[in-house]
Design a protein around this motif. Structure first.
Motif, PDB file in Angstrom:
ATOM      1  N   ALA A  65       0.832  -1.205   0.000  1.00  0.00           N
ATOM      2  CA  ALA A  65       0.000   0.000   0.000  1.00  0.00           C
ATOM      3  C   ALA A  65       0.870   1.260   0.000  1.00  0.00           C
ATOM      4  CB  ALA A  65      -0.927  -0.007   1.210  1.00  0.00           C
ATOM      5  N   TRP A  66       1.972   1.238   0.756  1.00  0.00           N
ATOM      6  CA  TRP A  66       2.907   2.371   0.775  1.00  0.00           C
ATOM      7  C   TRP A  66       3.503   2.591  -0.611  1.00  0.00           C
ATOM      8  CZ3 TRP A  66       8.302   2.639   0.077  1.00  0.00           C
ATOM      9  CH2 TRP A  66       8.888   3.850   0.451  1.00  0.00           C
ATOM     10  N   GLY A 114       2.046   1.812  -3.376  1.00  0.00           N
ATOM     11  CA  GLY A 114       0.971   2.416  -4.156  1.00  0.00           C
ATOM     12  C   GLY A 114       0.857   3.907  -3.924  1.00  0.00           C
ATOM     13  N   GLY A 115       1.050   4.330  -2.679  1.00  0.00           N
ATOM     14  CA  GLY A 115       1.030   5.754  -2.400  1.00  0.00           C
ATOM     15  C   GLY A 115       2.115   6.510  -3.151  1.00  0.00           C
ATOM     16  N   LEU A 171      -2.700   9.851  -4.158  1.00  0.00           N
ATOM     17  CA  LEU A 171      -1.953   9.016  -3.208  1.00  0.00           C
ATOM     18  C   LEU A 171      -2.865   8.033  -2.479  1.00  0.00           C
ATOM     19  CD1 LEU A 171       0.883  10.209  -0.866  1.00  0.00           C
ATOM     20  CD2 LEU A 171      -0.879   8.683  -0.033  1.00  0.00           C
ATOM     21  N   SER A 215      -4.364   5.382  -5.069  1.00  0.00           N
ATOM     22  CA  SER A 215      -3.436   4.345  -5.511  1.00  0.00           C
ATOM     23  C   SER A 215      -3.015   3.438  -4.366  1.00  0.00           C
ATOM     24  CB  SER A 215      -2.205   4.982  -6.170  1.00  0.00           C
ATOM     25  OG  SER A 215      -1.556   5.868  -5.279  1.00  0.00           O
ATOM     26  N   ALA A 216      -2.928   3.985  -3.163  1.00  0.00           N
ATOM     27  CA  ALA A 216      -2.614   3.150  -2.001  1.00  0.00           C
ATOM     28  C   ALA A 216      -3.721   2.131  -1.769  1.00  0.00           C
ATOM     29  CB  ALA A 216      -2.417   4.017  -0.761  1.00  0.00           C
ATOM     30  N   GLY A 238      -3.179  -1.764  -2.043  1.00  0.00           N
ATOM     31  CA  GLY A 238      -3.455  -2.504  -0.817  1.00  0.00           C
ATOM     32  C   GLY A 238      -4.551  -3.535  -1.007  1.00  0.00           C
TER      33      GLY A 238
END
Length: 213
Positions: free
Chosen positions: A10-11, A13-14, A46, A49-50, A54
């Motif tokens: 997830a990070w 993705g951010g 952000l 996308s996170a 995720g």
């Protein structure tokens, strides 16, 4: 996949969300302003996308093709941003997503001895492409061939996941798009002849299908 690994994805993705707006501006026509308007910057993309990354990590964490899904999702986020900005799905981005999906799924199939799933992916791309070509040829259809090509590309990962995921991924985007259009018409935000981008709905529907599949 462990909770720490999910948070790491997830990070990641951010971080992708931070670069979505500047990458998308390279493909907008006419070019977008250097300084993004309110709601178009990385602070908006952000969390989106996170959540995309995720969600895939949580539901597809044990799938050997997870890295492929994440890469396709990253390109898809840029495509969604461009389509929202100027109603275009640039061929270079669609081709990139298709190449990543095809080569990545081929590699995953070879490494995991999943040849049947690769056949399913190719069949998914064919079914999705043909179905959307037929929709585009219907009288009065507003479906563009950029949408057709993107649907075929998304058919690869959906076909990899199986028939049910493919079916949901074919139907759900049009339900999402139709619901949005009706809502905007009722709110008098658009007219019947207003063109609205379908690309984001195709991508969101495919993502949800991957989570549910």
């Amino acid at each position: 996949m462990s909770a720490a690994a999910v948070l790491g994805v997830a990070w990641l993705g951010g971080l992708v969300g931070l670069v979505v707006p500047p990458l998308a501006r390279r493909f907008t026509d006419p070019p977008a302003r250097p300084q993004p308007r309110r709601g178009e910057g990385g602070r908006v993309w952000l969390p989106v996308s996170a959540a995309v990354f995720g969600g895939l990590a949580v539901t597809r964490g044990d799938d050997p093709a997870l890295p492929v899904f994440l890469l396709v999702a990253a390109v898809g986020l840029v495509l969604a941003r461009v389509d929202l900005a100027c109603l275009r799905l640039p061929d270079p981005l669609v081709r990139t997503a298709g190449l990543v999906a095809l080569t990545g799924l081929t590699g995953a199939a070879l490494l995991a001895d999943e040849s049947a799933r690769l056949v399913g992916a190719l069949a998914g791309a064919t079914v999705a492409g043909v179905a959307h070509v037929l929709l585009a040829l219907l009288p009065g259809s507003r479906l563009g061939f950029g949408d057709v090509k993107l649907a075929a590309v998304l058919g690869l990962p959906l076909g990899w996941l199986g028939r049910d995921a493919l079916l949901v991924g074919l139907v759900l985007p049009h339900l999402l798009h139709g619901g949005l259009v009706v809502g905007l018409l009722v709110a008098r935000r658009v007219r019947r002849d207003t063109l609205l981008p379908l690309g984001p709905a195709l991508l969101a529907g495919a993502w949800l299908a991957a989570l549910l599949g």
